[in-house]
Design a protein around this motif. Structure first.
Motif, mmCIF file in Angstrom:
data_model
loop_
_atom_site.group_PDB
_atom_site.id
_atom_site.type_symbol
_atom_site.label_atom_id
_atom_site.label_comp_id
_atom_site.label_asym_id
_atom_site.label_seq_id
_atom_site.Cartn_x
_atom_site.Cartn_y
_atom_site.Cartn_z
ATOM 1 N N PHE A 180 -16.651 -95.032 4.148
ATOM 2 C CA PHE A 180 -17.469 -95.986 2.988
ATOM 3 C C PHE A 180 -16.358 -96.342 2.293
ATOM 4 O O PHE A 180 -16.162 -97.519 1.636
ATOM 5 C CB PHE A 180 -18.580 -95.314 2.479
ATOM 6 N N ASP A 181 -15.367 -95.653 1.789
ATOM 7 C CA ASP A 181 -14.249 -95.985 0.937
ATOM 8 C C ASP A 181 -13.254 -96.882 1.835
ATOM 9 O O ASP A 181 -13.010 -98.001 1.086
ATOM 10 C CB ASP A 181 -13.234 -94.816 0.555
ATOM 11 N N GLU A 182 -13.194 -96.813 2.891
ATOM 12 C CA GLU A 182 -12.409 -97.666 3.864
ATOM 13 C C GLU A 182 -13.219 -99.157 4.085
ATOM 14 O O GLU A 182 -12.594 -100.221 3.761
ATOM 15 C CB GLU A 182 -11.982 -97.333 5.176
ATOM 16 N N THR A 183 -14.381 -98.900 3.960
ATOM 17 C CA THR A 183 -15.353 -100.546 4.100
ATOM 18 C C THR A 183 -14.983 -101.089 2.734
ATOM 19 O O THR A 183 -14.990 -102.328 2.886
ATOM 20 C CB THR A 183 -16.627 -100.232 4.578
ATOM 21 N N GLU A 184 -15.020 -100.413 1.712
ATOM 22 C CA GLU A 184 -14.917 -101.211 0.520
ATOM 23 C C GLU A 184 -13.446 -101.931 0.469
ATOM 24 O O GLU A 184 -13.445 -102.979 -0.150
ATOM 25 C CB GLU A 184 -15.254 -100.246 -0.687
#
Length: 63
Positions: free
Chosen positions: A39-43
């Motif tokens: 999720f951090d990477e998708t942001e």
């Protein structure tokens, strides 16, 4: 049941090593920590992972 799954052609690490804990309703396997990285990477790259979000929500209910 565990032995059947463990010996089947679809065997993987998860059923072989986690079915005992699952049978005891213990589901804290650290996958939510891994999902946080996703999720951090998708942001950062504006990707969407709706299925991963659903999995995270399901695990949240189990814990």
């Amino acid at each position: 049941m565990r032995d059947v799954v463990k010996m089947g052609s679809g065997n993987s690490w998860q059923p072989e090593n986690r079915t005992k804990a699952m049978g005891e309703n213990k589901f804290d396997f650290g996958i939510r920590k891994d999902l946080v990285f996703c999720f951090d990477e998708t942001e950062r790259n504006r990707a969407k992972l709706p299925f991963a979000k659903q999995i995270d929500e399901a695990y949240a209910l189990l814990q």
